[in-house]
Design an enzyme around this catalytic site. Structure first.
Site, PDB file in Angstrom:
ATOM      1  N   GLN A 270       0.828  -1.207   0.000  1.00 57.07           N
ATOM      2  CA  GLN A 270       0.000   0.000   0.000  1.00 57.07           C
ATOM      3  C   GLN A 270       0.862   1.258   0.000  1.00 57.07           C
ATOM      4  OE1 GLN A 270      -3.481  -0.159  -0.444  1.00 57.07           O
ATOM      5  NE2 GLN A 270      -2.671  -2.184  -0.898  1.00 57.07           N
ATOM      6  N   HIS A 273       1.711   3.038  -3.381  1.00 55.09           N
ATOM      7  CA  HIS A 273       0.726   3.836  -4.111  1.00 55.09           C
ATOM      8  C   HIS A 273       1.110   5.305  -4.163  1.00 55.09           C
ATOM      9  CE1 HIS A 273      -2.720   1.291  -5.138  1.00 55.09           C
ATOM     10  NE2 HIS A 273      -2.527   0.626  -4.018  1.00 55.09           N
ATOM     11  N   GLU A 339      -9.361   1.993   5.589  1.00 58.50           N
ATOM     12  CA  GLU A 339      -9.853   1.631   4.251  1.00 58.50           C
ATOM     13  C   GLU A 339      -9.737   0.120   4.052  1.00 58.50           C
ATOM     14  OE1 GLU A 339      -8.752   2.592  -0.436  1.00 58.50           O
ATOM     15  OE2 GLU A 339      -7.282   2.940   1.148  1.00 58.50           O
ATOM     16  N   HIS A 340      -8.547  -0.414   4.266  1.00 60.27           N
ATOM     17  CA  HIS A 340      -8.304  -1.855   4.212  1.00 60.27           C
ATOM     18  C   HIS A 340      -7.866  -2.326   5.598  1.00 60.27           C
ATOM     19  CE1 HIS A 340      -6.975  -0.161   0.246  1.00 60.27           C
ATOM     20  NE2 HIS A 340      -7.771  -1.120  -0.216  1.00 60.27           N
ATOM     21  N   ASP A 373      -7.594  -5.758  -4.426  1.00 62.43           N
ATOM     22  CA  ASP A 373      -7.343  -4.725  -5.421  1.00 62.43           C
ATOM     23  C   ASP A 373      -7.694  -5.189  -6.826  1.00 62.43           C
ATOM     24  OD1 ASP A 373      -6.467  -2.834  -3.629  1.00 62.43           O
ATOM     25  OD2 ASP A 373      -4.346  -3.302  -3.868  1.00 62.43           O
ATOM     26  N   HIS A 432     -53.846  19.656   6.216  1.00 67.16           N
ATOM     27  CA  HIS A 432     -53.491  18.263   5.992  1.00 67.16           C
ATOM     28  C   HIS A 432     -54.693  17.362   6.299  1.00 67.16           C
ATOM     29  CE1 HIS A 432     -49.417  19.728   5.818  1.00 67.16           C
ATOM     30  NE2 HIS A 432     -48.916  18.512   5.650  1.00 67.16           N
TER      31      HIS A 432
END
Length: 440
Positions: A270, A273, A339-340, A373, A432
């Site tokens: 990761q 990235h 996230e992961h 992924d 109403h």
């Protein structure tokens, strides 16, 4: 290379945990001023602004902002056979998982002649973003497009940054993935400017683009850097968004049964990235922590993107976090909302069932994030920056609207008429009640 945070023996509130856990120095809030000016420029000048911004941010001024159909065909024809086979298998698996997500319509009968039906209606048009800065992501094209297609969206547009080496078009593998999926509306536009184009539309620039370059969309999805996340925050409400997906992050909850090599490899995967990517290990094992730290040094030096990895691992967003035990670690990763999230512990599957905040959970040593992924079948467009506490990963639900259809007969309405009038009068909204009473 990577900092340590020792939480052993400390009883911290949720707020305290959020303060002490690692996060990037630059967040969405800090990016908002720069992104605001980009969005205003695109709204005001359309294609002209998009070309200027591409020159500024991507180092190339694209002739064609909308990718010509021939370029899509050429890219697919030139795609490596092994890559094509992998992308086709990814599409098959992701399509199977997302087809199963489509909710069924149902009807609830409350009394004779009193029925409420639940419909699921796809939005009309979506804008899908595939990053292309430090790396290119045909896998993100698949994740976005397949989810929208399985939801039944009729009009799909994809945007990805222009590349110098591709003549101002997105990377050929991005274009090939679009062609594989049958998407022909593709734009050479990246970053916050792509979000602005999708949200507000963009006027063309004669004679290259025509009067209108891109029509506005209803929903924007796709991962990106912090500036893409900031742009999504600014246009939310004008359009729907999936989540504020900023720089990627991984948290690994591991005990002494975990392999230091596996953990280190996953943290590095990761980190490659983006220099702002976050890699976090949470463990009660001092021995594992030390072994992982040593392996990070060895393995990071030999990886292709060593400088990028070293920056990410050495940044304030990455850390080895020591906890008292696995239960303490579970509380920490829940507060972090990764996230992961990988769980490499005894009874990992049981622990996974108890996690409340994570974009996606990878259980055991043979379910690395890299699997998700590309070929797990799950979606890799996931909430980052702690937003997994309230946001979900991308799926068909991002492109569907829930619509309730109410149908009552005269007798069914008469049965509840007095109750409607009673509540309406209590709320001081007598008209109403009259709207019901007047029917009888």
């Amino acid at each position: 290379m990577i900092q340590r945070i020792d939480l052993r023996g400390r009883s911290l509130s949720r707020a305290d945990l959020l303060d002490v856990l690692p996060r990037p120095e630059i967040g969405v809030e800090e990016a908002l001023p720069a992104v605001t000016s980009v969005i205003e420029d695109v709204r005001g000048r359309g294609a002209g602004a998009l070309r200027d911004l591409a020159q500024r941010f991507d180092g190339v001024r694209p002739e064609h902002l909308r990718v010509p159909a021939g370029a899509l065909t050429t890219a697919l024809e030139g795609l490596d056979d092994a890559v094509r086979s992998a992308l086709e298998e990814s599409i098959r698996r992701v399509r199977a998982v997302h087809a199963a997500q489509v909710p069924r319509e149902h009807a609830t009968v409350l009394a004779d002649g009193a029925e409420v039906r639940q419909r699921w209606v796809p939005v009309e048009r979506v804008g899908l973003y595939a990053p292309g800065g430090l790396a290119v992501y045909p896998s993100s094209v698949i994740m976005n497009v397949v989810a929208a297609q399985e939801a039944g969206v009729a009009a799909l547009a994809v945007a990805s940054p222009p590349q110098k080496d591709s003549g101002g078009l997105p990377h050929p593998t991005i274009l090939a993935a679009c062609a594989l999926l049958g998407v022909d509306e593709v734009y050479a536009v990246g970053g916050a400017q792509a979000v602005a184009m999708f949200a507000y539309g963009a006027a063309g620039s004669e004679p290259v683009d025509g009067a209108v370059l891109c029509e506005p969309v209803d929903v924007i999805t796709g991962p990106g850097n912090v500036y893409v996340a900031a742009a999504k925050r600014l246009v939310r409400g004008v359009v729907g968004i999936d989540s504020e997906a900023g720089p990627t992050e991984i948290a690994v909850l591991a005990d002494d049964t975990a392999s230091a090599d596996h953990v280190a490899l996953d943290l590095i995967s990761q980190a490659e990235h983006d220099p702002m990517a976050a890699s976090v290990l949470v463990t009660p094992s001092v021995e594992l922590a030390g072994a992982v730290e040593a392996r990070l040094v060895d393995l990071a030096e030999g990886t292709k993107h060593a400088a990028r990895v070293a920056t990410a691992l050495g940044g304030p967003q990455s850390a080895v976090v020591l906890v008292d035990d696995v239960e303490h670690g579970l509380a920490v990763v829940d507060a972090y909302g990764a996230e992961h999230l990988e769980i490499q512990t005894r009874q990992a599957a049981d622990l996974a069932q108890r996690v409340r905040s994570a974009g996606a959970i990878f259980v055991g040593p043979w379910s690395p994030v890299s699997l998700g992924d590309y070929l797990a079948g799950s979606n890799h467009v996931l909430p980052t920056g702690g937003t997994a506490r309230f946001a979900s990963g991308l799926g068909v639900h991002a492109f569907l609207k829930s619509v309730q259809v109410i149908e009552y007969t005269r007798d069914a309405l008469a049965e509840v008429a007095d109750r409607i009038v009673a509540v309406a009068d209590d709320e001081d909204l007598p008209a109403h009640g009259e709207a019901v009473r007047g029917r009888f």
